[in-house]
Every structure is written in structure tokens, then in C-alpha cells.
Design an enzyme around this catalytic site. Structure first.
Site, PDB file in Angstrom:
ATOM      1  N   GLY A   1       0.782  -1.235   0.000  1.00  0.00           N
ATOM      2  CA  GLY A   1       0.000   0.000   0.000  1.00  0.00           C
ATOM      3  C   GLY A   1       0.808   1.276   0.000  1.00  0.00           C
ATOM      4  O   GLY A   1       0.285   2.332   0.360  1.00  0.00           O
TER       5      GLY A   1
ATOM      6  N   ASN B   1       1.703   2.940  -2.614  1.00  0.00           N
ATOM      7  CA  ASN B   1       1.064   3.843  -3.588  1.00  0.00           C
ATOM      8  C   ASN B   1      -0.232   4.415  -3.032  1.00  0.00           C
ATOM      9  O   ASN B   1      -0.556   5.579  -3.285  1.00  0.00           O
ATOM     10  CB  ASN B   1       0.828   3.125  -4.918  1.00  0.00           C
ATOM     11  CG  ASN B   1       2.087   3.073  -5.751  1.00  0.00           C
ATOM     12  OD1 ASN B   1       2.471   4.058  -6.362  1.00  0.00           O
ATOM     13  ND2 ASN B   1       2.762   1.926  -5.744  1.00  0.00           N
TER      14      ASN B   1
ATOM     15  N   LYS C   1     -16.406 -15.175  -9.550  1.00  0.00           N
ATOM     16  CA  LYS C   1     -15.752 -13.865  -9.678  1.00  0.00           C
ATOM     17  C   LYS C   1     -16.796 -12.776  -9.859  1.00  0.00           C
ATOM     18  O   LYS C   1     -16.653 -11.660  -9.364  1.00  0.00           O
ATOM     19  CB  LYS C   1     -14.846 -13.858 -10.911  1.00  0.00           C
ATOM     20  CG  LYS C   1     -13.511 -14.479 -10.697  1.00  0.00           C
ATOM     21  CD  LYS C   1     -12.664 -14.280 -11.942  1.00  0.00           C
ATOM     22  CE  LYS C   1     -11.349 -15.021 -11.786  1.00  0.00           C
ATOM     23  NZ  LYS C   1     -10.560 -15.009 -13.007  1.00  0.00           N
TER      24      LYS C   1
ATOM     25  N   MET D   1      -3.635  -7.129  -7.403  1.00  0.00           N
ATOM     26  CA  MET D   1      -3.085  -8.257  -8.153  1.00  0.00           C
ATOM     27  C   MET D   1      -4.187  -9.211  -8.625  1.00  0.00           C
ATOM     28  O   MET D   1      -4.140 -10.416  -8.356  1.00  0.00           O
ATOM     29  CB  MET D   1      -2.047  -8.979  -7.292  1.00  0.00           C
ATOM     30  CG  MET D   1      -0.862  -8.111  -6.961  1.00  0.00           C
ATOM     31  SD  MET D   1      -0.100  -7.409  -8.461  1.00  0.00           S
ATOM     32  CE  MET D   1       1.359  -6.657  -7.774  1.00  0.00           C
ATOM     33  N   ARG D   2      -5.156  -8.623  -9.302  1.00  0.00           N
ATOM     34  CA  ARG D   2      -6.313  -9.404  -9.735  1.00  0.00           C
ATOM     35  C   ARG D   2      -6.820  -8.788 -11.037  1.00  0.00           C
ATOM     36  O   ARG D   2      -6.768  -7.566 -11.205  1.00  0.00           O
ATOM     37  CB  ARG D   2      -7.376  -9.287  -8.632  1.00  0.00           C
ATOM     38  CG  ARG D   2      -8.687  -9.952  -8.884  1.00  0.00           C
ATOM     39  CD  ARG D   2      -9.465 -10.014  -7.589  1.00  0.00           C
ATOM     40  NE  ARG D   2      -8.712 -10.764  -6.595  1.00  0.00           N
ATOM     41  CZ  ARG D   2      -8.688 -12.091  -6.527  1.00  0.00           C
ATOM     42  NH1 ARG D   2      -9.394 -12.801  -7.351  1.00  0.00           N
ATOM     43  NH2 ARG D   2      -7.958 -12.688  -5.601  1.00  0.00           N
TER      44      ARG D   2
ATOM     45  N   ASN E   1      -4.520   2.050 -13.868  1.00  0.00           N
ATOM     46  CA  ASN E   1      -3.606   1.087 -13.256  1.00  0.00           C
ATOM     47  C   ASN E   1      -2.184   1.626 -13.329  1.00  0.00           C
ATOM     48  O   ASN E   1      -1.838   2.367 -14.256  1.00  0.00           O
ATOM     49  CB  ASN E   1      -3.685  -0.257 -13.994  1.00  0.00           C
ATOM     50  CG  ASN E   1      -2.796  -1.316 -13.358  1.00  0.00           C
ATOM     51  OD1 ASN E   1      -2.760  -1.447 -12.125  1.00  0.00           O
ATOM     52  ND2 ASN E   1      -2.066  -2.069 -14.166  1.00  0.00           N
TER      53      ASN E   1
ATOM     54  N   HIS F   1       1.818   0.227 -13.373  1.00  0.00           N
ATOM     55  CA  HIS F   1       2.615  -0.984 -13.554  1.00  0.00           C
ATOM     56  C   HIS F   1       4.092  -0.626 -13.411  1.00  0.00           C
ATOM     57  O   HIS F   1       4.548   0.366 -14.002  1.00  0.00           O
ATOM     58  CB  HIS F   1       2.333  -1.602 -14.927  1.00  0.00           C
ATOM     59  CG  HIS F   1       3.054  -2.889 -15.105  1.00  0.00           C
ATOM     60  ND1 HIS F   1       2.664  -4.056 -14.469  1.00  0.00           N
ATOM     61  CD2 HIS F   1       4.172  -3.202 -15.798  1.00  0.00           C
ATOM     62  CE1 HIS F   1       3.498  -5.024 -14.785  1.00  0.00           C
ATOM     63  NE2 HIS F   1       4.429  -4.535 -15.582  1.00  0.00           N
TER      64      HIS F   1
END
Ligand code: GAR
Length: 195
Positions: A13, A15, A66, A91-92, A108, A110
Site C-alpha cells: 500500500g 502507492n 468472480k 493483483m487481480r 492502473n 505498472h
């Protein structure tokens, strides 16, 4: 449009904290109204509690599918009137259910210069590949893994003397400045488009 953000995270966490810090400092004009965490007990949950941000902690395996999991998340996003979803170490894979509810509104980050080194281990993969430079990318998500329109990306050097730890620290340092800045630009852009 108001600027109500939900941050999704799975782990440490840092970020998340950088985003909250920039909001507090006045350099990111937004409200972090919710943390969604898919790993109950992850350190990011304590960070959110400490910052006074409401938390939705859910273990996806406890749901029948899901889609059930994401429907529960989506219901909460609606309850909190979330405008933009910010993935920060989540991470999903986000499924079409959430994507349809937030088209072009899910960002997102990366820890590599996409399309180089996608996946869960962008820093490790770049380190092992022995490249002279890697990077950080902020993008909108689509159905793929670490794909989707790039909003901004920067190069980060990898020095011969780097260990995985020093490279990771350099990349995180870049992320913590880049992500809040790109979120601010993104919010300004959609506001000026009148959406
Ligand atoms: C960050 O480095 C982020 O870029 C990465 O996870 C880390 C989370 O760190 N995300 C991905 O690899 C997505 N594919 P944090 O929990 O300390 O913010």
C-alpha cells in the site's frame, strides 16, 4: 463531476499512501472515499484505517464466482458514489462487470515500461533480464493483462551495481510521484470534457 476515488490494492500500500498524501498536500484534488482490498489483513488495510479511509476487505474465494465478488464490490462503489477506480498494486484481473460500470474510468500503475515486462513481477523480470533501463507506466485498463491505453510512462535506469532492492526502491520512488500527478491530470481532462 466530483472526484471521488476508490483505490484497489492487495498488498503493502505504499502507492495508496502516496495518493492520500498528495490529496492532503493539495497537489491531488480528489477524495479517496474507499479502499477495496482483496487480501484481508494486508498492510494496506492498516494504512487506510490510519488515514480514516473506509475499507472493503473481501476474500474472493469466499464467493461463488468472480462475478459475485465483483458485484459486491460494485454495489459498494455505487454506495460511495465512486467516480474513478485507481488500481494500486491490485493483483487481480478486473472482469467485464466492473469495466462496463466504469468505462475508461479505471487506472492502473505498472512497475515497468509497458509493453515490456507485463504481469505480476515487472520489477523482478526486468532485473533478471539485465536491461539498462526499465520504467513505470500508468494506463487505463482493458480486458488484457497490463494492456490498455497508456496515459503516461517514464524510464527508470537500472545500474550495473543495482540489487533487486535498490531497483525496487527507485521504481517505487518514481511511482509515488507519477501516479498522483497522472491521476490529477486525468481528472482535470475528464472534467474539461464535461463528463
Ligand atoms: C507497485 O509497484 C505497482 O506498480 C505494482 O504493485 C506494487 C504495489 O506496491 N503493480 C503491479 O505489478 C500490477 N501488475 P504498493 O502496494 O506498495 O503500492
Amino acid at each position: 463531476m466530483s472526484r471521488r476515488l476508490a483505490v484497489f490494492a492487495s498488498g503493502t500500500g505504499t502507492n495508496f499512501s502516496a495518493i492520500v498524501d498528495h490529496v492532503r498536500a493539495g497537489s491531488l484534488h480528489a477524495d479517496v472515499v474507499l479502499l477495496v482490498c482483496d487480501r484481508p489483513g494486508a498492510p494496506v488495510v492498516e494504512r487506510a484505517r490510519g488515514a480514516g479511509v473506509p475499507v472493503l476487505e473481501l476474500a474472493p474465494r469466499r464467493f461463488a464466482s468472480k462475478a459475485d465478488y465483483e458485484q459486491t464490490v460494485l454495489d459498494r462503489l455505487r454506495l460511495y458514489r465512486v467516480d474513478v477506480v485507481v488500481l494500486a498494486g491490485y493483483m487481480r484481473i478486473v472482469t467485464p462487470l466492473l469495466m462496463a460500470a466504469y468505462p475508461n474510468r479505471i487506472l492502473n500503475i505498472h512497475p515497468a515500461y509497458l509493453p515490456e515486462f507485463p504481469g505480476k513481477q515487472g520489477i523482478l523480470d526486468a532485473f533478471h533480464a539485465g536491461v539498462a533501463q526499465t520504467g513505470v507506466t500508468v494506463h487505463l485498463i482493458d480486458e488484457g493483462v497490463d494492456s490498455g491505453p497508456i496515459l503516461r510512462q517514464v524510464r527508470v535506469p537500472r545500474y550495473p551495481e543495482d540489487t533487486l532492492d535498490t531497483l525496487e526502491a527507485r521504481i517505487h520512488g518514481v511511482e509515488h510521484e507519477l501516479y498522483p500527478a497522472v491521476i490529477e491530470s486525468f481528472l482535470n481532462a475528464i472534467e474539461s470534457e464535461g463528463q
